[in-house]
Design an enzyme around this catalytic site. Structure first.
Site, PDB file in Angstrom:
ATOM      1  CD1 TRP A 100     -18.091  12.558  13.100  1.00  9.77           C
ATOM      2  CD2 TRP A 100     -18.226  10.728  11.824  1.00  9.77           C
ATOM      3  NE1 TRP A 100     -17.459  11.528  13.765  1.00  9.77           N
ATOM      4  CE2 TRP A 100     -17.526  10.397  13.003  1.00  9.77           C
ATOM      5  CE3 TRP A 100     -18.435   9.739  10.877  1.00  9.77           C
ATOM      6  CZ2 TRP A 100     -17.038   9.123  13.252  1.00  9.77           C
ATOM      7  CZ3 TRP A 100     -17.940   8.466  11.110  1.00  9.77           C
ATOM      8  CH2 TRP A 100     -17.253   8.166  12.292  1.00  9.77           C
ATOM      9  CD  GLU A 122      -4.952  -2.726   2.513  1.00 11.65           C
ATOM     10  OE1 GLU A 122      -5.426  -2.249   1.460  1.00 11.65           O
ATOM     11  OE2 GLU A 122      -4.329  -2.037   3.337  1.00 11.65           O
ATOM     12  CB  THR A 144      -0.875   0.059   1.262  1.00 14.61           C
ATOM     13  OG1 THR A 144       0.000   0.180   2.393  1.00 14.61           O
ATOM     14  CG2 THR A 144      -1.718  -1.173   1.418  1.00 14.61           C
ATOM     15  CE  LYS A 153     -13.448  11.865  13.965  1.00 12.53           C
ATOM     16  NZ  LYS A 153     -12.214  12.028  13.211  1.00 12.53           N
TER      17      LYS A 153
HETATM   18  P1  ADP Z   1      -3.281   2.878  -1.431  1.00 13.96           P
HETATM   19  O1  ADP Z   1      -3.546   2.044  -0.232  1.00 13.96           O
HETATM   20  O2  ADP Z   1      -2.054   2.484  -2.132  1.00 13.96           O
HETATM   21  O3  ADP Z   1      -3.480   4.342  -1.243  1.00 13.96           O
HETATM   22  P2  ADP Z   1      -5.621   1.726  -2.435  1.00 13.96           P
HETATM   23  O4  ADP Z   1      -6.066   1.617  -3.834  1.00 13.96           O
HETATM   24  O5  ADP Z   1      -5.434   0.484  -1.680  1.00 13.96           O
HETATM   25  O6  ADP Z   1      -4.336   2.529  -2.514  1.00 13.96           O
HETATM   26  O7  ADP Z   1      -6.581   2.697  -1.658  1.00 13.96           O
HETATM   27  C1  ADP Z   1      -7.798   2.243  -1.197  1.00 13.96           C
HETATM   28  C2  ADP Z   1      -8.649   3.383  -0.705  1.00 13.96           C
HETATM   29  O8  ADP Z   1      -8.964   4.268  -1.787  1.00 13.96           O
HETATM   30  C3  ADP Z   1      -9.980   2.925  -0.197  1.00 13.96           C
HETATM   31  O9  ADP Z   1      -9.892   2.463   1.125  1.00 13.96           O
HETATM   32  C4  ADP Z   1     -10.813   4.203  -0.332  1.00 13.96           C
HETATM   33  O10 ADP Z   1     -10.590   5.082   0.744  1.00 13.96           O
HETATM   34  C5  ADP Z   1     -10.245   4.841  -1.570  1.00 13.96           C
HETATM   35  N1  ADP Z   1     -11.117   4.530  -2.713  1.00 13.96           N
HETATM   36  C6  ADP Z   1     -10.986   3.535  -3.600  1.00 13.96           C
HETATM   37  N2  ADP Z   1     -11.968   3.590  -4.518  1.00 13.96           N
HETATM   38  C7  ADP Z   1     -12.741   4.646  -4.200  1.00 13.96           C
HETATM   39  C8  ADP Z   1     -13.932   5.237  -4.758  1.00 13.96           C
HETATM   40  N3  ADP Z   1     -14.508   4.767  -5.846  1.00 13.96           N
HETATM   41  N4  ADP Z   1     -14.445   6.328  -4.147  1.00 13.96           N
HETATM   42  C9  ADP Z   1     -13.872   6.839  -3.038  1.00 13.96           C
HETATM   43  N5  ADP Z   1     -12.762   6.333  -2.472  1.00 13.96           N
HETATM   44  C10 ADP Z   1     -12.199   5.253  -3.039  1.00 13.96           C
END
Ligand code: ADP
Length: 539
Positions: A443, A330, A185, A438
């Site tokens: 929220w 993940e 990640t 917050k």
């Molecule tokens: P990294 O962990 O490398 O930043 P990831 O692709 O694993 O990249 O990131 C995942 C996160 O990206 C998700 O938990 C979410 O917060 C955000 N995310 C993924 N797709 C969307 C979406 N369609 N809309 C909003 N947020 C998204």
């Protein structure tokens, strides 16, 4: 009593073998790092992959070895994906956009043995090489003619490595739970964490991704993965496109609007996949030239929320359906998709767009649970929001070589996303848990405010963070990157946003900036803004 069925392990090699036998003539097209377009078939790809696999075997690569790549979306990168995993080693894709110290950390943490790199990254790797202690060999992914002068030790030219090898191999059979791929990640805080996928998880994810209501991919499709192969295996495109024998169109390092457009029209792309930022560039280009896309039917957008303006422009100007999807490293990465469905059929476009802003419904195989802080399940009313927990056969059960189990509880993985779920099981991301604002105990969703702000025609990009406030604890602060030559005032944008939300959601101030910081995967990097602007409202 057990069933009487064969228990053949689910291995990645079966995907390639199937494509070779059934879809041999389908094409893989690449705009290469060197420049020209390269074009070949799945038959050719399978042959060269076997040559590479034989070369890896001759090099002494063994079951479980981590073999890293630092490369763009190209046919050679595709070959490494399959050759490495199919002999039982682990394809470890490294994201070149990470900070150099993170790249070093990852290579050492994974104990990579060999690194395959594109020409572009030779200078980067030269600078880091003496810190990456476990790498024994460097393979530059080009031919003899383009081999650069380099200070890297033990350098091999990709084409020379495979040239003399046999294009025959019997793929080994092993336990389907054997590790196949590794991806870290990008981690906005702390060190990156590794997700170690297995053959089984990858094959199941591949079936799931190809289904019509999931990403949806068939033999007649031509796919353009703009999402990089160094980030979560390009959302699985190299696997599911191969399984169904779709044409794959790899953009290489050329992801500007003009290059993408040329490739889309030239190769008659039907489905393209990427994060919102790349589509901003493409749409800008198309608008400036007054061009319409002719072949694309679907644009899969994920990684960050797809903005309303983008969904509309794709539909109304280009007749392209935006399929909003959510996932994460993940989850290999697919979690849910918002495909065209019955509920969208008989409603106005405006109403449909509102539905498309949601991230969609879980694909079969992934279970979702939305809980409050006490861990109690929340109603599916589209309003109550809480933490999204997931589980399924392509969700990590731990991080690679990492004892931190804080994201895992009772067999579920805590995504760190705050979401609502409606009565049709559609989820909508309210925010990342750490980004939610917050204010006075209530929220505020930074994503909602950003979506509204970017729908203003003078706004190129927007970002909202919570900053300290003497009375309300935290209040939203809005950052705006204006469109070139736009003449937008603070009052105008505040009124524009304020008119579309509850009064107490209206940001307290606006800061105009030339650009916003992004993570290696194109997401807004709010951490540095928070540090810099934390006291902005404290007077
Ligand atoms: P990294 O962990 O490398 O930043 P990831 O692709 O694993 O990249 O990131 C995942 C996160 O990206 C998700 O938990 C979410 O917060 C955000 N995310 C993924 N797709 C969307 C979406 N369609 N809309 C909003 N947020 C998204």
């Amino acid at each position: 009593m057990l069933g009487n069925m064969m228990s053949k392990p689910l291995l990645i090699s079966s995907i390639l073998t199937h494509a070779e036998q059934v879809h041999g003539k389908a094409e893989i097209v690449t705009r290469t790092v060197e420049g020209p377009i390269h074009r070949y078939t799945y038959t050719d790809a399978a042959k060269r992959t076997k040559q590479l696999a034989n070369a890896l075997n001759s090099m002494g690569v063994e079951l479980g070895d981590r073999i890293a790549t630092l490369a763009w979306n190209t046919y050679r990168h595709y070959e490494t994906y399959y050759a490495i995993s199919c002999i039982g080693a682990i394809t470890h894709t490294i994201n070149p956009r990470l900070f150099p110290e993170q790249i070093v950390y990852i290579a050492n943490h994974a104990e990579d043995k060999v690194l395959f790199l594109d020409l572009t990254f030779v200078p980067l790797v030269e600078a880091l090489q003496d810190k990456m202690g476990t790498i024994e060999k460097y393979v530059i992914m080009t031919d003899r003619e383009h081999m650069p002068e380099t200070t890297l030790p033990n350098v091999i030219c990709y084409e020379e490595l495979i040239a003399e090898e046999s294009d025959q191999i019997v793929w080994p059979e092993f336990d389907e739970n054997t590790a196949a791929g590794l991806c870290y990640t990008s981690g906005t805080t702390g060190n990156p964490k590794g997700a170690l996928y297995s053959h089984r998880s990858t094959v199941l994810h591949t079936y799931a991704a190809a289904m019509p209501d999931s990403i949806g991919c068939g033999n007649a499709d031509a796919l353009l993965p703009v999402v990089p192969m160094f980030h979560v295996f390009a959302w699985g495109v190299p696997y599911f496109a191969t399984m169904v024998g779709a044409k794959i169109v790899f953009p290489g390092p050329h992801m500007d609007g003009e290059s993408l457009h040329e490739l889309i029209e030239g190769e008659q792309v039907t489905t393209m996949l990427g994060v919102p930022t790349v589509w901003l560039g493409l749409l800008d280009y198309l608008r400036s030239k007054d061009i319409k896309l002719s072949s694309v039917k679907k644009s899969i957008i994920g990684g960050s929320a797809a903005p309303l303006g983008m969904i509309k422009e794709f539909q109304e100007t280009h007749d392209v359906f935006v399929l909003h999807a959510w996932g994460m490293t993940e989850l290999s990465p697919l979690g849910c998709t918002n495909s065209y469905n019955q509920a969208m059929a008989n409603i106005s476009l405006e109403e449909r767009y509102k539905m498309q802003l949601k991230q969609g419904r879980p694909v079969f195989g992934i279970e979702f649970k939305v809980v409050n802080d006490a861990g109690e399940a929340l109603p599916h009313d589209g309003k109550s929001y809480g933490r999204l927990l997931v589980r399924g056969p392509w969700v990590v059960s731990a991080y690679f070589r990492n004892d931190d189990m804080s994201s895992f509880e009772d067999g579920w993985f805590d995504t760190g996303d705050v979401v609502t779920m409606d009565e049709n099981a559609n989820i909508q991301i309210v925010d990342r848990k750490k980004d939610v604002i917050k204010s006075g105990g209530e929220w505020i969703s930074s994503i909602d405010l950003e979506n509204i702000a970017v729908s203003h025609p003078d706004v190129k990009e927007a970002c909202v963070i919570g900053v300290k406030h003497p009375k309300w604890d935290e209040r939203p602060l809005l950052f705006i990157v204006k469109q070139d030559e736009a003449d937008l005032t603070k009052e105008e944008i505040l009124d524009f946003v304020g008119n579309q939300v509850a009064t107490w959601w209206k940001p307290d101030d606006v800061v105009f900036v030339d650009e916003l910081p992004h993570t290696a995967t194109g997401k807004l990097l709010k951490l540095s803004l928070r540090e810099e602007y934390m006291d902005h409202l404290m007077g």
